[in-house]
Design a protein around this motif. Structure first.
Motif, PDB file in Angstrom:
ATOM      1  N   VAL A  15      32.548  11.281 -39.644  1.00 15.69           N
ATOM      2  CA  VAL A  15      32.064  11.322 -41.029  1.00 15.69           C
ATOM      3  C   VAL A  15      31.868  12.775 -41.438  1.00 15.69           C
ATOM      4  O   VAL A  15      31.249  13.555 -40.705  1.00 15.69           O
ATOM      5  N   VAL A  16      32.407  13.140 -42.598  1.00 15.68           N
ATOM      6  CA  VAL A  16      32.219  14.478 -43.155  1.00 15.68           C
ATOM      7  C   VAL A  16      31.432  14.350 -44.454  1.00 15.68           C
ATOM      8  O   VAL A  16      31.815  13.590 -45.347  1.00 15.68           O
ATOM      9  N   LEU A  17      30.331  15.081 -44.552  1.00 16.52           N
ATOM     10  CA  LEU A  17      29.471  15.076 -45.739  1.00 16.52           C
ATOM     11  C   LEU A  17      29.347  16.512 -46.232  1.00 16.52           C
ATOM     12  O   LEU A  17      28.701  17.344 -45.582  1.00 16.52           O
ATOM     13  N   THR A  18      29.974  16.822 -47.351  1.00 15.72           N
ATOM     14  CA  THR A  18      29.958  18.200 -47.823  1.00 15.72           C
ATOM     15  C   THR A  18      30.054  18.243 -49.345  1.00 15.72           C
ATOM     16  O   THR A  18      30.155  17.215 -50.000  1.00 15.72           O
ATOM     17  N   GLY A  19      30.015  19.433 -49.882  1.00 14.98           N
ATOM     18  CA  GLY A  19      30.030  19.597 -51.341  1.00 14.98           C
ATOM     19  C   GLY A  19      29.462  20.949 -51.688  1.00 14.98           C
ATOM     20  O   GLY A  19      29.956  21.979 -51.225  1.00 14.98           O
ATOM     21  N   HIS A  20      28.376  20.952 -52.473  1.00 21.15           N
ATOM     22  CA  HIS A  20      27.722  22.218 -52.843  1.00 21.15           C
ATOM     23  C   HIS A  20      26.270  22.201 -52.393  1.00 21.15           C
ATOM     24  O   HIS A  20      25.609  21.170 -52.407  1.00 21.15           O
ATOM     25  N   ASP A  21      25.801  23.372 -52.002  1.00 21.64           N
ATOM     26  CA  ASP A  21      24.407  23.539 -51.605  1.00 21.64           C
ATOM     27  C   ASP A  21      24.057  25.002 -51.811  1.00 21.64           C
ATOM     28  O   ASP A  21      24.874  25.780 -52.322  1.00 21.64           O
ATOM     29  N   GLY A  22      22.878  25.393 -51.427  1.00 20.65           N
ATOM     30  CA  GLY A  22      22.488  26.788 -51.555  1.00 20.65           C
ATOM     31  C   GLY A  22      20.984  26.937 -51.545  1.00 20.65           C
ATOM     32  O   GLY A  22      20.246  25.996 -51.874  1.00 20.65           O
ATOM     33  N   VAL A  23      20.542  28.118 -51.155  1.00 16.10           N
ATOM     34  CA  VAL A  23      19.118  28.444 -51.209  1.00 16.10           C
ATOM     35  C   VAL A  23      18.767  28.734 -52.663  1.00 16.10           C
ATOM     36  O   VAL A  23      19.441  29.526 -53.328  1.00 16.10           O
TER      37      VAL A  23
ATOM     38  N   LYS B 209      19.266  23.444 -52.624  1.00 14.41           N
ATOM     39  CA  LYS B 209      19.754  22.634 -53.735  1.00 14.41           C
ATOM     40  C   LYS B 209      20.044  21.188 -53.332  1.00 14.41           C
ATOM     41  O   LYS B 209      19.602  20.244 -53.991  1.00 14.41           O
ATOM     42  N   ASN B 210      20.798  20.995 -52.247  1.00 15.08           N
ATOM     43  CA  ASN B 210      21.228  19.639 -51.883  1.00 15.08           C
ATOM     44  C   ASN B 210      21.025  19.269 -50.422  1.00 15.08           C
ATOM     45  O   ASN B 210      21.429  18.174 -50.005  1.00 15.08           O
ATOM     46  N   SER B 211      20.406  20.123 -49.630  1.00 16.38           N
ATOM     47  CA  SER B 211      20.246  19.831 -48.206  1.00 16.38           C
ATOM     48  C   SER B 211      19.515  18.512 -47.963  1.00 16.38           C
ATOM     49  O   SER B 211      19.841  17.777 -47.027  1.00 16.38           O
ATOM     50  N   LYS B 212      18.528  18.206 -48.795  1.00 13.48           N
ATOM     51  CA  LYS B 212      17.773  16.958 -48.594  1.00 13.48           C
ATOM     52  C   LYS B 212      18.681  15.738 -48.727  1.00 13.48           C
ATOM     53  O   LYS B 212      18.502  14.734 -48.016  1.00 13.48           O
ATOM     54  N   HIS B 213      19.683  15.807 -49.612  1.00 15.34           N
ATOM     55  CA  HIS B 213      20.610  14.681 -49.773  1.00 15.34           C
ATOM     56  C   HIS B 213      21.539  14.569 -48.567  1.00 15.34           C
ATOM     57  O   HIS B 213      21.827  13.463 -48.096  1.00 15.34           O
ATOM     58  N   PHE B 214      22.011  15.722 -48.072  1.00 18.45           N
ATOM     59  CA  PHE B 214      22.848  15.702 -46.873  1.00 18.45           C
ATOM     60  C   PHE B 214      22.068  15.163 -45.676  1.00 18.45           C
ATOM     61  O   PHE B 214      22.587  14.371 -44.881  1.00 18.45           O
ATOM     62  N   VAL B 215      20.817  15.580 -45.540  1.00 19.36           N
ATOM     63  CA  VAL B 215      19.983  15.120 -44.429  1.00 19.36           C
ATOM     64  C   VAL B 215      19.787  13.608 -44.499  1.00 19.36           C
ATOM     65  O   VAL B 215      19.906  12.901 -43.483  1.00 19.36           O
ATOM     66  N   GLU B 216      19.493  13.106 -45.687  1.00 21.29           N
ATOM     67  CA  GLU B 216      19.290  11.661 -45.842  1.00 21.29           C
ATOM     68  C   GLU B 216      20.570  10.894 -45.512  1.00 21.29           C
ATOM     69  O   GLU B 216      20.528   9.834 -44.868  1.00 21.29           O
ATOM     70  N   ALA B 217      21.721  11.431 -45.927  1.00 21.53           N
ATOM     71  CA  ALA B 217      22.998  10.778 -45.637  1.00 21.53           C
ATOM     72  C   ALA B 217      23.293  10.795 -44.140  1.00 21.53           C
ATOM     73  O   ALA B 217      23.809   9.809 -43.588  1.00 21.53           O
ATOM     74  N   VAL B 218      22.973  11.892 -43.458  1.00 20.72           N
ATOM     75  CA  VAL B 218      23.155  11.960 -42.010  1.00 20.72           C
ATOM     76  C   VAL B 218      22.310  10.896 -41.329  1.00 20.72           C
ATOM     77  O   VAL B 218      22.765  10.214 -40.388  1.00 20.72           O
ATOM     78  N   ARG B 219      21.080  10.724 -41.784  1.00 23.59           N
ATOM     79  CA  ARG B 219      20.203   9.697 -41.192  1.00 23.59           C
ATOM     80  C   ARG B 219      20.786   8.297 -41.368  1.00 23.59           C
ATOM     81  O   ARG B 219      20.710   7.463 -40.460  1.00 23.59           O
ATOM     82  N   VAL B 220      21.370   8.044 -42.535  1.00 21.19           N
ATOM     83  CA  VAL B 220      22.003   6.747 -42.775  1.00 21.19           C
ATOM     84  C   VAL B 220      23.134   6.519 -41.775  1.00 21.19           C
ATOM     85  O   VAL B 220      23.258   5.447 -41.167  1.00 21.19           O
ATOM     86  N   ALA B 221      23.973   7.550 -41.588  1.00 17.32           N
ATOM     87  CA  ALA B 221      25.100   7.435 -40.664  1.00 17.32           C
ATOM     88  C   ALA B 221      24.625   7.267 -39.226  1.00 17.32           C
ATOM     89  O   ALA B 221      25.180   6.464 -38.463  1.00 17.32           O
TER      90      ALA B 221
ATOM     91  N   VAL C 298      31.988  12.146 -54.359  1.00 18.95           N
ATOM     92  CA  VAL C 298      30.665  11.543 -54.533  1.00 18.95           C
ATOM     93  C   VAL C 298      29.648  12.651 -54.783  1.00 18.95           C
ATOM     94  O   VAL C 298      29.588  13.628 -54.022  1.00 18.95           O
ATOM     95  N   ASN C 299      28.853  12.502 -55.817  1.00 18.10           N
ATOM     96  CA  ASN C 299      27.776  13.463 -56.058  1.00 18.10           C
ATOM     97  C   ASN C 299      26.842  13.497 -54.852  1.00 18.10           C
ATOM     98  O   ASN C 299      26.542  12.459 -54.261  1.00 18.10           O
ATOM     99  N   GLU C 300      26.383  14.686 -54.492  1.00 19.08           N
ATOM    100  CA  GLU C 300      25.560  14.838 -53.285  1.00 19.08           C
ATOM    101  C   GLU C 300      24.354  13.898 -53.275  1.00 19.08           C
ATOM    102  O   GLU C 300      24.014  13.324 -52.233  1.00 19.08           O
ATOM    103  N   SER C 301      23.715  13.708 -54.420  1.00 23.29           N
ATOM    104  CA  SER C 301      22.516  12.862 -54.471  1.00 23.29           C
ATOM    105  C   SER C 301      22.825  11.392 -54.224  1.00 23.29           C
ATOM    106  O   SER C 301      21.951  10.630 -53.806  1.00 23.29           O
TER     107      SER C 301
END
Length: 299
Positions: free
Chosen positions: A158-166, A182-194, A137-140
């Motif tokens: 639940v494991v949410l991973t992929g690519h990220d970076g400063v 790069k993608n932390s905001k998407h991971f954070v939003e997904a964590v909130r959903v879970a 799944v694409n991070e977004s």
């Protein structure tokens, strides 16, 4: 000449990490770490092709550590099996001292923004006999996909991973700001959903993040374990080791944080977390082979 699929290192970085060439755009190659969750670009003139049997020093150390980590997880599982057998014998009557049991490891739902790393992760789950549902799944898209999958899969982990970076040129040069990643905001939003789906940290264990992810924001959003405290690269399989440890630790026990983090390739610079109970259960009696059961119908 550099071609798609070649294994290469970057001369400007001392050839420490091995990459695979994913795409070539004019004079620039898009490269992906073979062991580390790193997606980068580099001029073709900076790349040096390497023999698959002679990876960079950092990559070789990671492979050795990965092998040791898998061996440790298998050893832990064997020791758990021995403890379970002793416990079952104590629970059973003297006439049933050889009573067998069945295992119910914690179920994992793994969303990965990288298809190749997902397959490597699924292979490791299989070796460790950890039940898993894995999706590329694409991070977004992770928050919306996770919202749909959670009630269907009903996971313990639940494991949410992929690519990220400063980012090299972020809108704000502030590592506390999600716009710097790069993608932390998407991971954070997904964590909130879970976490909205299951608020109990011991009922649903969440492992989130990738290379250089916003560790503090992920924990504040509700993750049990996250990357990356020191904003370093994490190994492709680090999230899997943590998830497997959670899956194979008894619900009667707390996952030993220092133990599980030391098993990862990245260590405490790459991954951190909070005290969490395991998800593993045993049941009695052992499950029967119904094809061999001699039953007299009553209806």
């Amino acid at each position: 000449m550099t071609r798609l699929g070649d294994l290469v290192v970057r001369k400007s970085y001392g050839g420490d990490v091995t990459f695979r060439v994913e795409r070539i755009e004019r004079s620039v190659a898009i490269i992906k770490g073979t062991e580390f969750r790193l997606l980068a670009d580099a001029p073709l003139t900076d790349l040096l092709e390497v023999d698959p049997g002679s990876p960079g020093e950092k990559t070789e150390r990671a492979r050795i550590k990965a092998t040791e980590s898998v061996q440790r997880l298998r050893q832990d599982r064997q020791e758990m099996a021995e403890r379970n057998q002793v416990a079952v014998q104590q629970w059973s009557s003297p006439a049933a001292q050889e009573q067998a049991y069945f295992e119910v490891p914690g179920k994992v739902l793994h969303l990965d923004g990288d298809e190749r790393y997902l397959q490597k992760s699924l292979d490791l789950y299989e070796k460790l006999r950890v039940p898993v549902n894995g999706y590329y799944v694409n991070e977004s898209a992770m928050p919306s996909v996770l919202y749909r999958l959670l009630p269907v899969v009903n996971p313990d982990i639940v494991v949410l991973t992929g690519h990220d970076g400063v980012l090299k040129n972020p809108p704000s040069r502030d590592l506390y700001n999600l716009t710097s990643y790069k993608n932390s905001k998407h991971f954070v939003e997904a964590v909130r959903v879970a976490r909205e789906y299951e608020r109990n940290f011991d009922t649903l264990t969440i492992v989130a993040g990738a290379c250089q992810s916003h560790f503090e924001a992920l924990l504040q959003a509700g993750a049990n374990f996250a990357s990356s405290p020191a904003r370093v690269l994490i190994h492709a399989l680090d999230p899997v080791y943590i998830a497997a440890k959670a899956s194979l630790t008894s619900i009667r026990d707390t996952i030993h944080i220092t133990d599980v983090l030391n098993q990862t390739i990245s260590g405490t610079k790459g991954v951190g977390g909070i005290e969490t109970r395991g998800s593993y259960r045993i049941g009695l009696p052992t499950l029967k082979d119904l094809s061999k059961l001699d039953i007299v119908p009553t209806m």
